[in-house]
Write a protein that holds these residues in place. Sequence first.
Motif, PDB file in Angstrom:
ATOM      1  N   ALA A  96       0.812  -1.225   0.000  1.00 53.79           N
ATOM      2  CA  ALA A  96       0.000   0.000   0.000  1.00 53.79           C
ATOM      3  C   ALA A  96       0.840   1.267   0.000  1.00 53.79           C
ATOM      4  N   LEU A  97       2.133   1.177   0.224  1.00 51.97           N
ATOM      5  CA  LEU A  97       2.974   2.375   0.214  1.00 51.97           C
ATOM      6  C   LEU A  97       2.971   2.999  -1.172  1.00 51.97           C
ATOM      7  N   PRO A  98       2.833   4.317  -1.251  1.00 50.09           N
ATOM      8  CA  PRO A  98       2.894   4.987  -2.563  1.00 50.09           C
ATOM      9  C   PRO A  98       4.260   4.794  -3.211  1.00 50.09           C
ATOM     10  N   ILE A  99       4.253   4.649  -4.507  1.00 54.43           N
ATOM     11  CA  ILE A  99       5.497   4.471  -5.258  1.00 54.43           C
ATOM     12  C   ILE A  99       6.056   5.834  -5.629  1.00 54.43           C
ATOM     13  N   THR A 100       7.286   6.074  -5.242  1.00 58.25           N
ATOM     14  CA  THR A 100       7.985   7.320  -5.583  1.00 58.25           C
ATOM     15  C   THR A 100       8.927   7.060  -6.756  1.00 58.25           C
ATOM     16  N   GLN A 101       9.422   8.126  -7.345  1.00 61.26           N
ATOM     17  CA  GLN A 101      10.238   7.986  -8.543  1.00 61.26           C
ATOM     18  C   GLN A 101      11.661   7.562  -8.252  1.00 61.26           C
ATOM     19  N   SER A 102      12.349   8.255  -7.331  1.00 59.72           N
ATOM     20  CA  SER A 102      13.773   7.963  -7.133  1.00 59.72           C
ATOM     21  C   SER A 102      14.177   7.872  -5.675  1.00 59.72           C
ATOM     22  N   THR A 103      13.402   8.377  -4.767  1.00 56.55           N
ATOM     23  CA  THR A 103      13.775   8.367  -3.358  1.00 56.55           C
ATOM     24  C   THR A 103      12.618   7.859  -2.516  1.00 56.55           C
ATOM     25  N   THR A 104      12.985   7.389  -1.350  1.00 60.16           N
ATOM     26  CA  THR A 104      11.983   6.955  -0.377  1.00 60.16           C
ATOM     27  C   THR A 104      11.532   8.135   0.452  1.00 60.16           C
ATOM     28  N   THR A 105      10.214   8.207   0.695  1.00 65.09           N
ATOM     29  CA  THR A 105       9.681   9.284   1.521  1.00 65.09           C
ATOM     30  C   THR A 105       9.756   8.868   2.981  1.00 65.09           C
ATOM     31  N   ILE A 106      10.562   9.607   3.763  1.00 63.86           N
ATOM     32  CA  ILE A 106      10.743   9.303   5.183  1.00 63.86           C
ATOM     33  C   ILE A 106      10.412  10.549   5.976  1.00 63.86           C
ATOM     34  N   GLU A 107       9.635  10.380   7.012  1.00 59.81           N
ATOM     35  CA  GLU A 107       9.219  11.510   7.835  1.00 59.81           C
ATOM     36  C   GLU A 107       9.579  11.222   9.279  1.00 59.81           C
ATOM     37  N   GLU A 108      10.165  12.214   9.945  1.00 59.43           N
ATOM     38  CA  GLU A 108      10.539  12.048  11.347  1.00 59.43           C
ATOM     39  C   GLU A 108       9.394  12.485  12.239  1.00 59.43           C
ATOM     40  N   SER A 109       9.188  11.714  13.302  1.00 61.14           N
ATOM     41  CA  SER A 109       8.164  12.053  14.284  1.00 61.14           C
ATOM     42  C   SER A 109       8.731  11.744  15.657  1.00 61.14           C
ATOM     43  N   GLY A 110       9.251  12.760  16.301  1.00 58.66           N
ATOM     44  CA  GLY A 110       9.899  12.541  17.588  1.00 58.66           C
ATOM     45  C   GLY A 110      11.184  11.759  17.404  1.00 58.66           C
ATOM     46  N   SER A 111      11.286  10.640  18.104  1.00 59.49           N
ATOM     47  CA  SER A 111      12.484   9.803  18.010  1.00 59.49           C
ATOM     48  C   SER A 111      12.358   8.724  16.953  1.00 59.49           C
ATOM     49  N   THR A 112      11.246   8.684  16.235  1.00 61.61           N
ATOM     50  CA  THR A 112      11.026   7.652  15.227  1.00 61.61           C
ATOM     51  C   THR A 112      11.127   8.246  13.833  1.00 61.61           C
ATOM     52  N   HIS A 113      11.393   7.379  12.870  1.00 64.29           N
ATOM     53  CA  HIS A 113      11.404   7.766  11.459  1.00 64.29           C
ATOM     54  C   HIS A 113      10.475   6.822  10.722  1.00 64.29           C
ATOM     55  N   ILE A 114       9.608   7.396   9.895  1.00 64.17           N
ATOM     56  CA  ILE A 114       8.485   6.668   9.309  1.00 64.17           C
ATOM     57  C   ILE A 114       8.628   6.664   7.800  1.00 64.17           C
ATOM     58  N   VAL A 115       8.567   5.447   7.226  1.00 64.05           N
ATOM     59  CA  VAL A 115       8.585   5.295   5.775  1.00 64.05           C
ATOM     60  C   VAL A 115       7.166   5.492   5.252  1.00 64.05           C
ATOM     61  N   LYS A 116       7.003   6.486   4.339  1.00 67.81           N
ATOM     62  CA  LYS A 116       5.671   6.793   3.816  1.00 67.81           C
ATOM     63  C   LYS A 116       5.603   6.671   2.302  1.00 67.81           C
ATOM     64  N   GLY A 117       6.688   6.244   1.676  1.00 66.66           N
ATOM     65  CA  GLY A 117       6.716   6.042   0.239  1.00 66.66           C
ATOM     66  C   GLY A 117       8.001   5.345  -0.143  1.00 66.66           C
ATOM     67  N   VAL A 118       7.986   4.559  -1.218  1.00 68.99           N
ATOM     68  CA  VAL A 118       9.152   3.774  -1.577  1.00 68.99           C
ATOM     69  C   VAL A 118       9.174   3.591  -3.089  1.00 68.99           C
ATOM     70  N   THR A 119      10.362   3.387  -3.624  1.00 68.46           N
ATOM     71  CA  THR A 119      10.475   3.163  -5.063  1.00 68.46           C
ATOM     72  C   THR A 119       9.972   1.768  -5.417  1.00 68.46           C
ATOM     73  N   ARG A 120       9.614   1.595  -6.686  1.00 63.89           N
ATOM     74  CA  ARG A 120       9.109   0.315  -7.138  1.00 63.89           C
ATOM     75  C   ARG A 120      10.171  -0.783  -7.004  1.00 63.89           C
ATOM     76  N   CYS A 121      11.423  -0.422  -7.286  1.00 60.18           N
ATOM     77  CA  CYS A 121      12.511  -1.398  -7.209  1.00 60.18           C
ATOM     78  C   CYS A 121      12.679  -1.922  -5.798  1.00 60.18           C
ATOM     79  N   HIS A 122      12.705  -1.040  -4.816  1.00 58.67           N
ATOM     80  CA  HIS A 122      12.938  -1.471  -3.439  1.00 58.67           C
ATOM     81  C   HIS A 122      11.709  -2.155  -2.841  1.00 58.67           C
ATOM     82  N   LYS A 123      10.530  -1.819  -3.359  1.00 59.39           N
ATOM     83  CA  LYS A 123       9.344  -2.558  -2.933  1.00 59.39           C
ATOM     84  C   LYS A 123       9.432  -4.016  -3.400  1.00 59.39           C
TER      85      LYS A 123
END
Length: 600
Positions: free
Chosen positions: A236-263
């Motif tokens: 279900a993660l959205p497919i990005t073109q060249s980079t993974t979408t990572i968002e920081e929230s406090g002490s955690t880091h959250i993956v919110k998008g990933v390339t098709r290759c790495h998926k």
Amino acid sequence: FFGGGGGAFRGPSATVGWDSEDSDVAFMSSKRSDDGDDFGFFGGGDGRGYHMPLALTSGAAVKLDHLPADATVVLETSIWDCALIIILHQGCASWKDPRQQWYLGAFNIIETWILLWVNIVVQVLFIIAVHSMSNAQGFGDLKENMLDTRLMLGQLFDEMDRKTMTTRAERTCNNQIVDSMATLVTDLAEYLSLSMDKGLIALPGSTICFLAMLFWVVEMTVELRRCADLFLVVHALPITQSTTTIEESGSTHIVKGVTRCHKCLSFMFVIIPRALISWFLLVFGKRFLAGTTDITELILNTCALEFVRNVDDMIFEAMATRTLLLFTQTARIFRFDALSQQPLLDEKSANDFQLAGRVSPRIARQRASTGEVFNVLVSITFVVAQSYEGYCNLIQPINEGAQSVYKNVCDGNLRFTYMMHPVADMPLFAQADHNTEELIAMRCFYSAQYEMVRIRAGFHPQHFEHNATLAQMVNGTSGLCRRGEGGSPFDGRSCPEMELATLAALRGMSEVGYFQSSQCDDQNVAFAVIRKTCLSPKFYHGSSVNELRFFEHAHHCADLADMCLDSSTNQMTFRWYEKLRKVCARTCKQCQSSEVVAAP
């Protein structure tokens, strides 16, 4: 923002509030921001407010100041989850930039891949080991083999125990013998709950095996459900073109998008291998447990399978760096299918939404309950189906095989014995009934054989008090065994101790040969053990007293002289005469002659 028990907020365009009593939520009307997004406020019954895009019908990802508990997937401290998050992170190449908070470095990346392949290889080897040790065929030919052994060896006359007058088969079923066949019969008796000392609340082995299998199915269902959950989340993660979408929230880091290759890499090297390993462990583990008929080993095998299941955790915690451990513990994957990310209103309701009343969160709960109930029902159905299949196809055949093997060994007539006719070479049968009076009287003779071996081994006799002088004569350490003393009935030939070469020569000697040899003599030490055994309370009682009374007056072989030569003056039965004339060969005039004296 809102307080804990409910409240209200008045803004430039709307008023927002809720009542904590019924957990209803009110929304303000939308407000257009500078970048074109619609924003609103969401208040939960717990008193917490969230500022989020008011995309009530789009189902898009929501950027929250405080993420709901169901909005992310918390990773486990295992090599599987570590490799998964490493693969998803590599899409943004952040591992090359030390300025990033989630910077790992090349060493940690390489170590993760090495540990992943080590884990896969180790778990595959464990699967092969479990498969090789599982008993998928049940007992097979063992049923007939056990029956053949019972008939040809267990009932054989030469294998009878003379001191108890029981056949080998009967002693095997009564747990009175120690060998591989007796051990198997004992295990089967416990498995079938036929053991006499298990109590009234003992469970049969098939039930215990089913409980162990149910535990294993539930354990592996958790693992398979985890694989399915991660598959859906990553998919279900959205497919990005060249980079993974990572968002920081406090002490955690959250993956919110990933390339098709790495998926695809995450599916190929983590999720699919993990699911396949879990499936084969489930299948072969069930066979492994079903084929275990020893209750103690069944418990140990269940623990062993649990150890195999946790190999990935142990490998990661033992070999991973602290950086990888912390990285996995603080990493998250955003769930776009979470309840908190689903639209509360349909399109028509959203268009009419103008602070015109209250919107109950039960709308979202009702829409999400269908998927949750479906997932739970699938898990329950899977557990029930796997457990039922394991019981019907694995446990039940093993249980029926165990009953067949036990019946082949311990059912039928156990108290008959046989030997082959010396000329016709066909079996001759006799009932080995150890309850007849005649055999009870003769049992003390065979018990005396056991007592002599017991004394020679250094143990005290079972049926009479220990006598140090008698023990020394049996051991050959008494002076009476080396030289005869005046008037003593004991001499070197009376004691059973002799040279090893002499013992080997006697082994092939016939009865006639013994009577004509220089070894022929009265065995007074053996007669003393026979006398003490037969006069013990275990044998000298009841109807056997009349048959054994002659031992009261016969202390040595010489006291049997009149009984051997004139049977009319004594009460010695023919069976005892046949036994004692060979023990007291010189007194009964058997030595130096091949003729047998007149029978009584």
